[in-house]
Structure formats: C-alpha cells, structure tokens
Write an enzyme that holds these catalytic residues in place. Structure first.
Site, mmCIF file in Angstrom:
data_model
loop_
_atom_site.group_PDB
_atom_site.id
_atom_site.type_symbol
_atom_site.label_atom_id
_atom_site.label_comp_id
_atom_site.label_asym_id
_atom_site.label_seq_id
_atom_site.Cartn_x
_atom_site.Cartn_y
_atom_site.Cartn_z
ATOM 1 N N ARG A 1 4.844 -0.088 3.352
ATOM 2 C CA ARG A 1 4.285 -0.034 2.005
ATOM 3 C C ARG A 1 3.630 -1.381 1.729
ATOM 4 O O ARG A 1 4.312 -2.367 1.484
ATOM 5 C CB ARG A 1 5.443 0.222 1.017
ATOM 6 C CG ARG A 1 5.018 0.521 -0.397
ATOM 7 C CD ARG A 1 6.248 0.523 -1.305
ATOM 8 N NE ARG A 1 6.574 -0.829 -1.714
ATOM 9 C CZ ARG A 1 7.795 -1.285 -1.937
ATOM 10 N NH1 ARG A 1 8.849 -0.513 -1.771
ATOM 11 N NH2 ARG A 1 7.996 -2.529 -2.329
ATOM 12 N N HIS B 1 6.433 -1.096 -5.018
ATOM 13 C CA HIS B 1 7.068 0.228 -5.092
ATOM 14 C C HIS B 1 6.344 1.091 -6.123
ATOM 15 O O HIS B 1 5.884 2.184 -5.840
ATOM 16 C CB HIS B 1 8.550 0.077 -5.449
ATOM 17 C CG HIS B 1 9.161 1.318 -6.007
ATOM 18 N ND1 HIS B 1 9.366 2.449 -5.253
ATOM 19 C CD2 HIS B 1 9.590 1.621 -7.263
ATOM 20 C CE1 HIS B 1 9.910 3.398 -6.014
ATOM 21 N NE2 HIS B 1 10.045 2.928 -7.230
ATOM 22 N N TYR C 1 11.368 -10.009 -3.224
ATOM 23 C CA TYR C 1 12.282 -9.625 -2.136
ATOM 24 C C TYR C 1 11.669 -9.642 -0.740
ATOM 25 O O TYR C 1 12.355 -9.412 0.232
ATOM 26 C CB TYR C 1 12.897 -8.252 -2.424
ATOM 27 C CG TYR C 1 11.904 -7.154 -2.772
ATOM 28 C CD1 TYR C 1 11.209 -6.479 -1.762
ATOM 29 C CD2 TYR C 1 11.662 -6.792 -4.102
ATOM 30 C CE1 TYR C 1 10.312 -5.475 -2.073
ATOM 31 C CE2 TYR C 1 10.765 -5.787 -4.426
ATOM 32 C CZ TYR C 1 10.085 -5.131 -3.405
ATOM 33 O OH TYR C 1 9.204 -4.142 -3.716
#
Lengths: 368, 326
Positions: free
Chosen positions: A258, A262, A271
């Site tokens: 990805r 998100h 993160y």
C-alpha cells in the site's frame, strides 16, 4: 510407537513472471491477446489516476474519507480479470480498480465517498457485492454464494478479496474451512499490502506466508508477486479454472504494498519509514507492465500516453457528472428507503415526522 | 388438523416449505443425522438429502455469514443456532450485513434468511442455554424478530418467516417445545409478521406478553377472574420487531391499565419500548402506572434458582392487582 511422522502438505509455490527489473519468464508468460493486455493496462491506469484524483478531491474537501489503492492495481486487476461477467465478485474496500473493471461507474464511487447511499448501487446485471468495511466479514458471503452457485448447477464461481489484516479474523478462518469442507467454487484473494493501518504483517501472524494457511484447511495456496500482473493473472486463472471444474477453493496471497495511507484519515509516517516506501516504489506494478507492453510490441509509448489522456478525460467527465448529480440528490426522506422490502408502520410514522420537520423549516434543506 | 408439539409444528413448517420451494435449505450444527439437539429438523435429511440439510462445521458466525451469501444468491436459507446463547457469534454478520445489504445496495440485493434459535429457561440446562436476549435483535434496524407462543403460531410464523423478503430472527421458547400439544391444520397456514393478536378478551386490564410468557399470563388472567372478578385481556405480540402497537393501544384505550410481561431482563428490554408506545399513544386513557413483570437485570441463574428469576403467575397477578387499585 508413541511418535511417528504424519504426512501433511507443506510445499508452497511462489510465482513471479515479470519482475521489477523487466526480467520475463517466457515459459510462464500467459498467452493474452493484445486487446486483453491493453484492457488490463487501461484498467490499472484508470485505477491509479482515479485514485490520485480522489485524493485531490478529498484534500479539497469535495469528498470524504476514502482508502487509496495505489500500488495494488496489479494484484486486484490480475485476479478480477479472470472472472466472467456471470461470476460473483466480492470486494473488501480497497478494490476500486477491480470494481470499475466489473462495471461500477466512477460517478457512483465519487457519490459513495461523498456520503451518498446512491453510490452503493452495484452495476446492473452484475452479481457484484457492495464493498464490505468490517474487515474479513465478506469472506463468508463468498462461501455462501459459491455454495449456492453449485447448488443451482451453474459453472459460476465467487472471488473474494481481503487484506493481510483480515487473515487474523475468525471469519477468514471459518470461511476457508467451510469452503474446503463443502468444496465450493471460490477463489480467496489476499492482497497482502504489508500493513493493516499501523500493524505490519509480521505482527498479524507468526507464519512466513499467508498462503500457507490454506494447507490447514485442505486447499491449495500460492504466493505470487502481487505487483506482477502476469503472475497474479496466471495464479488466479488456475484457481478459477479449478473452482469451475469442481476442484474446490484456492487461497492466493498477492504480495504487494500500500503505497499510500490506509485511508485519507491516516498518517503512515507514524509507523513506517520513507525508505521502506521508496523501496516498494521501485516495484511499482505500472511502469513494469508498461515496459513489457512496449517490448512486446503491443503498444508504443505514444499509444500508452494517449490511452492515459483518454482515461484522464473520462475521470474529468465523471467528476463533473457526479458533482452535478449530488446537487440533485439529498432528499433526507430517502434515508428511509431500502431498509426493508416494505416500510413498517413505525418507520412510516418516523418518516412523516421528518417530513413534517422539513416542511416546518419552509426552505430548501441544507444537508450540511 | 393434527395435535402436535411445537417441535413437530416447526418441523412441519420446514418440511412443507422445503417441499414447496427448492430455494429453502437448512444449515446448522447437528441438524442432519441427529435431527437437531431438540429434534426440530428430525427426518428432514432423509427426505431432502444432505444437499439441502447441511450439518455444518461448528462455527456460528460462519453459519450466519454463509447464509447471507446463499440468500443474496436467491436461496432461502434457514439457519439453526443450537442455543440462542451461542448466537452472539452471528451478531456481527447479522448486524453488519444481513440487516444492511438491501439498504447498502439500494435495494438491488436482499437477504431473505431465517435464523432460528431456542431461547429462555425452563429445561434445567447449563450456563448459556437459558437466556432471553431478543432485545439485541429487535434493536437492529433491518432485522425482524419473531417469537411464537405455541405449536400453531410457531408453524404459521415459520412459514411466514421463510417467505419474508428480509432477514428474520426466530426465537423458539425451549420451555414450550414439548410442553403441550395444539391442533395444527394440515393445510397451509401463515400469520403475517408484524401482527399481534388477542388471545383472551377482557375489559378491565391489558396484559402484553409473548413466547413462553403467554401461558402464565393466561393462567394469571383466569385467577384474576376467579378471585377478583376481573377480566384481563391478553395480547400475544408474536413479532417483537417491527412491533405492532395497534391492538395494544386499542386495548389499553378501553381498559386503562396494562401489565407488560417478559422473561428478558427488565432494563432496556422489550417492555421499555412497549411501555413507551402506550405512553405515547394512550397516555390520557391510563388509569394507573403501567406495570412490568420481567426477569431481573441479572444473568439468569443456574437452574436450581431459575424459578425465582422467571416471571410466574403469582407475580403477574400481584402486578395486575397493583394496577387495579390505583
């Protein structure tokens, strides 16, 4: 004789046909026509450019939150491309390119992400489910659809998409188990994009692959380079063929990434490192496939660029028509539609109460 | 007409609907060879085969989720959850999908499934086998929640539930399964979902109940007639959601007094909604506060103390007398 070996399936294939350096395995290369190859490429480009446009619209406040698909075009298109129109397509929520390929209009996607229920309409005549937001929950629906397709003596199959995070859900395990017990014609496509919001796949599971989970349920599993559309296509075509011919379900793990957040409400810098994202950019599925098409003589650089221009025009038209449509929509009373086949009396009463409130306002209703 | 238990009556409904319509398939744990732990599906596998009576692996969420897919396809799956205490695994599939797919798809898809589950106390069972949590389902927009009160209503409502275009949660009072027999017509009979009925007429007081509570309500009504000369009307809801408030409002408008009875815990239970409907629709006709006779707001105790939890005739009579004095 207290201890002895039990023979269990443990061999697992990894499939890659066209790598990020342009190396091609000619023996494994699928025999797709020029038209098919260009269809695939166009669908991937459309997914990519539409995703970018949605992000612009979201940042401009013209639509709400949405989950970008960037980087995952090959893993979804390679798989969905193997379906027939009569098959069942069961998406999660990051399969926008696949949904468009199946016939969902760009306009409906814009409506959906701008908070209009009308955008949830699946393409007419297609057996496609709307997106499923609770992670992994749609896996079971595909099992039921596939079971019913066989009960009705059809040769339809059901293909369901989900991510790496979904493989931690009970519904995933129950779904694969039921599918294998009943040997239903289903294809399970895991888009392992490495991250379930902020949790990496290494914290979802202790196993080195997700594909190997198939073995626990007694079905074949395969891991493929999810950024190689040819490899995904070959694995999905095999699985679809097996399902259609009574060979039961298959789990395909597409290893992809990805590249974006998100959803637009997420900040991936919290993160994961830029270095990691940069490494995956090198494995972008689009340039790899474009170079393949040119080398093969399927299209020139110029032709691909023209295709891209037409896609951008198509997107522009869709944005304009969606914005026009949204001005016409928004009767609040429509929220009472489609809950039940027939509106029960208590909801009739609640609907008239809202109608009364609107009438009392005596002016045009403002949804904001 | 044949006299049969509620177990036999539901079996009859399933058998006739399966014979009439090959879209009807059954799935659940132990429902095939074993005929279900309460024997509701007994013999159906012999008639309809393993293709239409599925002994599933042991996973309630998957039973519900697979049924959602089957129903979208156009089948009419009827799931059995062995005890309603295990149906919470299904909650996610029912709340998030069964109840919403018609709405989410703008009416293009629908989920005509039935989820059957035994509920309530009275059979000296272990923990998780005696709950009455109908309010969970009744609170979910998009679901219908049905509870018959005996063999004949169970048969007629089951037929209606299977034919209903929307998902129906069908709770069967396990205490009623073999408690009594009732005449059930051999020919087809249905009761429309969303319709209550009067099971005893009376002019002085209205009792509103459903499922296993109908029998103690009727007994209490007889006792009130014999000892107090009071005629209580008893309304059997049959459908919890969508709740039919027409009969109860007509009745309370005449009697001015109401007692609501259910086995489920009191707070936020069906009685809260029923009482509010009466307040909204019949407030000026009320002669006394509405009384509730319900389970306590507790986990139902193990069976040695169960009778102290479940509403009984004495409590219903006492509550009725309280509403009659004021």
């Amino acid at each position: 004789m207290p201890r002895s070996d039990i023979a269990v399936t443990d061999s697992l294939e990894y499939l890659s046909i066209l790598d990020e350096h342009g190396n091609l395995d000619r023996e494994l290369e699928p025999q797709l026509s020029a038209e098919q190859l260009l269809d695939l490429y166009r669908a991937m480009v459309r997914g990519r450019r539409f995703d970018e446009r949605l992000l612009d619209l979201q940042r401009q406040g013209r639509i709400g939150t949405f989950p970008p698909i960037k980087g995952q075009e090959a893993s979804q298109m390679g798989a969905v491309f193997t379906l027939r129109p009569s098959d069942w397509f069961v998406p999660a929520f990051r399969e926008t390119a696949a949904e468009i390929w199946r016939g969902r209009s760009l306009e409906s996607i814009i409506l959906y992400f701008n908070g209009f229920n009308e955008g949830g309409l699946s393409p007419e005549g297609r057996k496609d489910l709307p997106i499923a937001i609770p992670v992994g929950s749609q896996v079971l629906h595909a099992v039921g659809l596939a079971w019913a397709a066989r009960y009705r003596r059809t040769d339809e199959i059901a293909m369901v998409f989900f991510g790496d995070g979904a493989t931690s859900q009970g519904d995933f395990h129950e779904g694969l188990n039921f599918a294998a017990v009943y040997q239903v014609p289903a294809v399970f496509v895991c888009q392992n994009n490495q991250w379930a919001i902020s949790v990496p796949v290494s914290r979802q599971t202790q196993t080195p692959t997700l594909a190997q989970k198939a073995h626990a349920y007694g079905m074949p599993g395969i891991q493929v380079d999810g950024n190689d559309v040819l490899a995904v296509y070959v694995a999905a075509a095999e699985a679809a063929e097996r399902a259609r011919n009574g060979g039961g379900p298959t789990l395909i793990e597409c290893v992809t990434y990805r590249l974006m957040m998100h959803t637009t409400a997420d900040d991936p810098k919290r993160y994961r490192s830029d270095e990691e994202v940069d490494q995956w950019r090198q494995r972008d599925p689009l340039p790899r496939f474009a170079a393949y098409l040119q080398q093969k003589g399927t299209a020139t650089e110029q032709q691909l660029a023209e295709m891209e221009t037409r896609v951008l025009e198509e997107i522009q038209t869709a944005v304009e028509s969606a914005e026009k449509r949204m001005e016409e929509l928004g009767d609040p009373l429509d929220m009472f539609d489609h809950l039940y086949a027939e509106l029960p009396p208590h909801l009739e009463a609640q609907k008239s109460a809202l109608a009364g409130e609107i009438a009392a306002l005596g002016k045009e209703v403002d949804n904001d | 007409m044949t006299k049969m238990t509620m177990v036999q009556a539901i079996n009859l409904a399933l058998r006739q609907e399966m014979a009439n319509d090959d879209r009807v398939v059954l799935l659940g744990e132990d429902i095939g060879r074993d005929g279900g732990v309460f024997r509701v599906t007994e013999g159906l596998i012999d008639t309809f085969g393993t293709e239409r009576v599925l002994d599933t692996p042991l996973a309630e969420s998957a039973i519900a989720g697979m049924a959602v897919g089957m129903a979208i396809y156009g089948l009419r799956p009827v799931c059995e959850i062995q005890f309603s205490g295990f149906a919470y695994h299904c909650f996610h599939q029912l709340e998030n999908h069964a109840a919403r797919l018609r709405w989410r798809s703008q009416g293009r898809l629908s989920v005509p499934m039935v989820l059957r589950a035994p509920y309530g106390g009275g059979v000296r069972a272990l923990e998780h086998h005696s709950e009455s949590r109908e309010a969970y389902w009744a609170h979910t927009p998009g679901l219908k929640m049905v509870i018959p009160s005996g063999p004949r209503s169970a048969r007629a409502l089951m037929v209606a539930a299977i034919r209903d275009p929307d998902p129906v949660i069908f709770y069967e009072a396990k205490g009623l399964y073999r408690a009594f027999r009732e005449e059930v017509p051999d020919e087809e009979e249905t009761i429309p979902i969303g319709r209550s009925r009067i099971v005893r007429e009376g002019r002085d007081l209205t009792m509103i109940a459903y499922g296993a509570m109908i029998r103690p309500a009727l007994e209490a009504a007889e006792e009130l007639r014999a000892t107090d000369g009071v005629e209580a009307e008893v309304i059997d809801l049959l459908t919890i959601s969508p709740l039919d408030d027409t009969l109860m409002l007509q009745s309370v408008t005449r009697t001015g007094r109401a007692v609501v009875i259910h086995e489920a815990p009191r707070s936020f239970g069906p009685g809260a909604e029923i009482t509010t409907r009466l307040m909204e629709g019949a407030f000026y006709y009320l002669e006394a506060p509405i009384a509730r006779v319900t389970g306590y707001d507790l986990i139902i105790p193990y069976f040695s103390r169960e009778k102290w939890f479940i509403p009984n005739v004495r409590r219903i009579v006492d509550a009725a007398r309280r509403t009659l004095v004021s």
